[in-house]
Motif scaffolding. Structure first.
Motif, PDB file in Angstrom:
ATOM      1  N   ARG A 111      -7.764  -2.471  -6.218  1.00  0.00           N
ATOM      2  CA  ARG A 111      -7.396  -2.990  -7.545  1.00  0.00           C
ATOM      3  C   ARG A 111      -6.106  -3.792  -7.480  1.00  0.00           C
ATOM      4  O   ARG A 111      -5.968  -4.846  -8.104  1.00  0.00           O
ATOM      5  CB  ARG A 111      -7.239  -1.835  -8.538  1.00  0.00           C
ATOM      6  CG  ARG A 111      -6.938  -2.299  -9.968  1.00  0.00           C
ATOM      7  CD  ARG A 111      -6.886  -1.129 -10.925  1.00  0.00           C
ATOM      8  NE  ARG A 111      -5.750  -0.263 -10.680  1.00  0.00           N
ATOM      9  CZ  ARG A 111      -4.524  -0.494 -11.171  1.00  0.00           C
ATOM     10  NH1 ARG A 111      -4.289  -1.583 -11.899  1.00  0.00           N
ATOM     11  NH2 ARG A 111      -3.542   0.348 -10.939  1.00  0.00           N
ATOM     12  N   ILE A 112      -5.136  -3.299  -6.693  1.00  0.00           N
ATOM     13  CA  ILE A 112      -3.862  -4.007  -6.543  1.00  0.00           C
ATOM     14  C   ILE A 112      -4.094  -5.383  -5.934  1.00  0.00           C
ATOM     15  O   ILE A 112      -3.555  -6.400  -6.407  1.00  0.00           O
ATOM     16  CB  ILE A 112      -2.888  -3.187  -5.678  1.00  0.00           C
ATOM     17  CG1 ILE A 112      -2.439  -1.934  -6.433  1.00  0.00           C
ATOM     18  CG2 ILE A 112      -1.689  -4.029  -5.256  1.00  0.00           C
ATOM     19  CD1 ILE A 112      -1.592  -0.995  -5.604  1.00  0.00           C
TER      20      ILE A 112
ATOM     21  N   ASP B 266      -0.176   5.859  -4.622  1.00  0.00           N
ATOM     22  CA  ASP B 266      -1.102   6.619  -5.474  1.00  0.00           C
ATOM     23  C   ASP B 266      -2.080   5.721  -6.228  1.00  0.00           C
ATOM     24  O   ASP B 266      -2.916   6.217  -6.981  1.00  0.00           O
ATOM     25  CB  ASP B 266      -0.310   7.464  -6.479  1.00  0.00           C
ATOM     26  CG  ASP B 266       0.550   8.514  -5.795  1.00  0.00           C
ATOM     27  OD1 ASP B 266       0.161   8.966  -4.704  1.00  0.00           O
ATOM     28  OD2 ASP B 266       1.609   8.867  -6.345  1.00  0.00           O
ATOM     29  N   ALA B 267      -1.956   4.425  -6.055  1.00  0.00           N
ATOM     30  CA  ALA B 267      -2.818   3.492  -6.780  1.00  0.00           C
ATOM     31  C   ALA B 267      -3.985   3.043  -5.906  1.00  0.00           C
ATOM     32  O   ALA B 267      -3.987   3.219  -4.688  1.00  0.00           O
ATOM     33  CB  ALA B 267      -2.006   2.280  -7.249  1.00  0.00           C
ATOM     34  N   ASP B 268      -4.979   2.463  -6.550  1.00  0.00           N
ATOM     35  CA  ASP B 268      -6.152   1.945  -5.860  1.00  0.00           C
ATOM     36  C   ASP B 268      -5.789   0.620  -5.191  1.00  0.00           C
ATOM     37  O   ASP B 268      -5.503  -0.376  -5.871  1.00  0.00           O
ATOM     38  CB  ASP B 268      -7.281   1.739  -6.872  1.00  0.00           C
ATOM     39  CG  ASP B 268      -8.553   1.210  -6.229  1.00  0.00           C
ATOM     40  OD1 ASP B 268      -8.530   0.906  -5.022  1.00  0.00           O
ATOM     41  OD2 ASP B 268      -9.560   1.094  -6.942  1.00  0.00           O
TER      42      ASP B 268
ATOM     43  N   PHE C 178       2.880   1.525  -3.675  1.00  0.00           N
ATOM     44  CA  PHE C 178       2.001   2.101  -4.707  1.00  0.00           C
ATOM     45  C   PHE C 178       0.960   2.987  -4.034  1.00  0.00           C
ATOM     46  O   PHE C 178      -0.249   2.765  -4.148  1.00  0.00           O
ATOM     47  CB  PHE C 178       1.336   0.995  -5.520  1.00  0.00           C
ATOM     48  CG  PHE C 178       2.308   0.043  -6.163  1.00  0.00           C
ATOM     49  CD1 PHE C 178       3.190   0.479  -7.143  1.00  0.00           C
ATOM     50  CD2 PHE C 178       2.356  -1.293  -5.774  1.00  0.00           C
ATOM     51  CE1 PHE C 178       4.088  -0.398  -7.732  1.00  0.00           C
ATOM     52  CE2 PHE C 178       3.254  -2.175  -6.360  1.00  0.00           C
ATOM     53  CZ  PHE C 178       4.122  -1.725  -7.339  1.00  0.00           C
TER      54      PHE C 178
ATOM     55  N   THR D  64       2.246  -3.675 -11.927  1.00  0.00           N
ATOM     56  CA  THR D  64       1.024  -2.960 -11.565  1.00  0.00           C
ATOM     57  C   THR D  64       0.994  -1.551 -12.145  1.00  0.00           C
ATOM     58  O   THR D  64      -0.047  -1.082 -12.616  1.00  0.00           O
ATOM     59  CB  THR D  64       0.912  -2.881 -10.028  1.00  0.00           C
ATOM     60  OG1 THR D  64       0.875  -4.208  -9.506  1.00  0.00           O
ATOM     61  CG2 THR D  64      -0.347  -2.147  -9.613  1.00  0.00           C
ATOM     62  N   ILE D  65       2.138  -0.876 -12.144  1.00  0.00           N
ATOM     63  CA  ILE D  65       2.183   0.516 -12.602  1.00  0.00           C
ATOM     64  C   ILE D  65       2.777   0.642 -13.993  1.00  0.00           C
ATOM     65  O   ILE D  65       2.199   1.287 -14.872  1.00  0.00           O
ATOM     66  CB  ILE D  65       2.990   1.382 -11.612  1.00  0.00           C
ATOM     67  CG1 ILE D  65       2.342   1.327 -10.225  1.00  0.00           C
ATOM     68  CG2 ILE D  65       3.086   2.824 -12.110  1.00  0.00           C
ATOM     69  CD1 ILE D  65       0.927   1.825 -10.157  1.00  0.00           C
TER      70      ILE D  65
ATOM     71  N   GLU E 264       0.823  -1.204   0.000  1.00  0.00           N
ATOM     72  CA  GLU E 264       0.000   0.000   0.000  1.00  0.00           C
ATOM     73  C   GLU E 264       0.862   1.261   0.000  1.00  0.00           C
ATOM     74  O   GLU E 264       0.450   2.305  -0.513  1.00  0.00           O
ATOM     75  CB  GLU E 264      -0.913   0.022   1.231  1.00  0.00           C
ATOM     76  CG  GLU E 264      -1.906  -1.128   1.293  1.00  0.00           C
ATOM     77  CD  GLU E 264      -1.366  -2.368   1.985  1.00  0.00           C
ATOM     78  OE1 GLU E 264      -2.169  -3.236   2.354  1.00  0.00           O
ATOM     79  OE2 GLU E 264      -0.121  -2.459   2.161  1.00  0.00           O
TER      80      GLU E 264
ATOM     81  N   GLU F  67      -5.660  -7.826  -8.316  1.00  0.00           N
ATOM     82  CA  GLU F  67      -4.643  -8.321  -9.252  1.00  0.00           C
ATOM     83  C   GLU F  67      -3.763  -9.382  -8.587  1.00  0.00           C
ATOM     84  O   GLU F  67      -3.461 -10.419  -9.190  1.00  0.00           O
ATOM     85  CB  GLU F  67      -3.781  -7.155  -9.745  1.00  0.00           C
ATOM     86  CG  GLU F  67      -2.671  -7.591 -10.702  1.00  0.00           C
ATOM     87  CD  GLU F  67      -1.766  -6.434 -11.086  1.00  0.00           C
ATOM     88  OE1 GLU F  67      -0.560  -6.688 -11.284  1.00  0.00           O
ATOM     89  OE2 GLU F  67      -2.253  -5.289 -11.172  1.00  0.00           O
TER      90      GLU F  67
END
Length: 469
Positions: A257-258, A252-254, A250, A368-369, A247, A261
């Motif tokens: 969603r991570i 800035d990511a959801d 990443f 992921t990114i 967390e 995945e």
């Protein structure tokens, strides 16, 4: 995955002649040669490796490698592969560890929950000349012995003993049947405790402590060391840059969603396990992931820990998902290509080890990114694992430990290589031992110069290093 030059279709006499022919082509004394006369820049090779690694962690890798010549050696498998490619070789191929230095041997728990001693790192595994692994191992002893300020006579005794143990074990394996060779293994609960009687009192204490510590290195210990309870929930600790929950990696990511995945990737990994092991893995619920820095040479590759929950919070499973890149040997040996480098590592480990982790598997997918497709292999994070403290060894202790490693390596090579041809090539005399020991001493001196080159590159600002981590 198995080397093409194994014994299939050859008679015993033909396999013996293979070994004799190899010895005529490459006499044993030629194995002492170390050719570093051509263009050679170890720093360029390290920089090339860094291009595919996590940029923020590359300075940590350089910092760890800069701490000592032995630490440099641990991270310089590519440098040595480049050097070995310019040296005479036997042409007798087997499945190689690819990075068979002293610290890549150790203790782990078998599926039957017994402790075994074996090779325990296979990131660089690939088919190649059998003596490349032996040279990597014996040279690591020479490097460690120099660092421990052992005399020249002590170093020679240590390196010759390791090479002799490999040779003598391979000769013995050549006399055994296929099944007996496949099942050969070392049990430290018997062999290392017997070894204790040969060592000085301080080494005896360390050996007992190592065995006791290894028995308790498991997911429960990882739970205690790597997690904490936050607002009533068990979470992986945040200790950047060494341990960083996904967390935070990443941020800035959801997060949902991570994790969706990751659950998909775990399902793909699950398909690479044996059916009965899938049943066991299905009984664990995936909880959290974090990036964790590991080792010396591996620093900068993407390594994750995955925490699972069993029947409750006190029934954990920790897996390590480690990025699998192309073997350092692949650029120097004609060999197979792989659709997934993680599968390469898993296949090589299963072939070389007497018993392997039941959760050993692989996976592949886009980042992921950045969307870059990468390969991974997975295994238990801790499963009775333990290795000796090289820096604390006495000359007697290092001799004995080196012999143990030499025997384990011969067992591993005999499973996939033509042990009869290799044994015939090695012979019953000490010529192989002397040649490899001479190479090891020469390479230890070269390694010291390479380590000094890294320190100079750091001092000049060519290489960025972060020390103390």
């Amino acid at each position: 995955m198995v080397p093409e030059q194994v014994s299939a279709g050859l008679t015993f006499d033909e396999r013996v002649e293979r070994g004799r022919a190899a010895r005529r082509t490459t006499p044993l004394e030629a194995l002492a040669e170390l050719d570093t006369s051509g263009p050679r820049d170890p720093i360029v090779l390290l920089e090339k490796q860094s291009e595919s690694r996590v940029p923020q962690l590359v300075p940590v890798r350089h910092g760890r490698m800069s701490s000592s010549p032995f630490a440099f050696y641990r991270g310089a498998a590519l440098v040595m592969a480049d050097d070995l490619s310019r040296s005479p070789n036997s042409g007798l191929h087997t499945q190689l560890c690819g990075d068979a230095h002293l610290s890549n041997f150790g203790i782990f728990a078998t599926p039957e929950r017994r402790l075994a001693f074996d090779v325990n790192d296979f990131d660089e595994t690939y088919p190649g000349p059998f003596e490349w692994d032996v040279k990597r191992l014996v040279a690591s002893l020479a490097v460690a012995a120099r660092e421990n300020d052992f005399t020249g006579k002590q170093r020679k005794r240590i390196t010759r003993a390791c090479a002799a143990e490999y040779r003598e074990t391979m000769l013995a394996q050549a006399e055994r049947g296929n099944l007996a060779v496949w099942y050969s293994h070392i049990e430290p609960t018997a062999e290392m405790e017997d070894l204790r009687d040969e060592l000085d009192s301080s080494t005896k204490k360390r050996t007992r402590k190592l065995l006791a510590k290894s028995r308790h290195r498991d997911s429960l210990q990882a739970l205690e060391r790597l997690t904490e309870v936050v607002d009533g929930e068990r979470k992986i600790v945040s200790l950047p840059p060494l341990i960083v929950p996904i967390e935070e990696v990443f941020a800035d990511a959801d997060a949902d969603r991570i994790y969706d995945e990751l659950r998909g990737r775990i399902r793909e990994y699950r398909a690479t396990l044996r059916w009965d092991h899938r049943v066991l893995q299905d009984q664990f619920e995936f909880v959290q992931a974090a990036r964790k820095v590991v080792g010396v040479g591996s620093v900068g590759t993407r390594a994750w820990i995955l925490m699972f929950r069993g029947k409750d919070d006190d029934d954990p499973l920790f897996l390590q998902a480690k990025e699998a890149q192309r073997s350092v040997l692949a650029g120097y040996v004609d060999g197979p290509a792989f659709a997934n480098e993680g599968e390469r590592i898993v296949d090589g480990q299963r072939l070389m080890q007497a018993a392997s982790d039941i959760f050993l598997g692989w996976q592949q997918g886009p980042g992921t990114i950045d969307g870059v497709r990468r390969d991974f292999y997975l295994r238990q994070l801790r499963d009775g694992k333990g290795s000796a403290v090289v820096e604390a060894m006495s000359p007697t202790g290092m001799t004995m430990y080196g012999r143990l490693c030499g025997r384990a390596l011969a067992y591993a090579h005999a499973r996939s290589g033509d042990r009869i041809a290799i044994a015939e090539y090695l012979g019953s005399g000490p010529e192989f031992d002397e040649a490899v020991a001479a190479f090891a001493e020469a390479y230890a001196k070269q390694n010291a110069r390479d380590h000094a080159a890294l320190l100079a590159a750091i001092e000049q600002g060519r290489v960025t290093a972060r020390t103390g981590i």
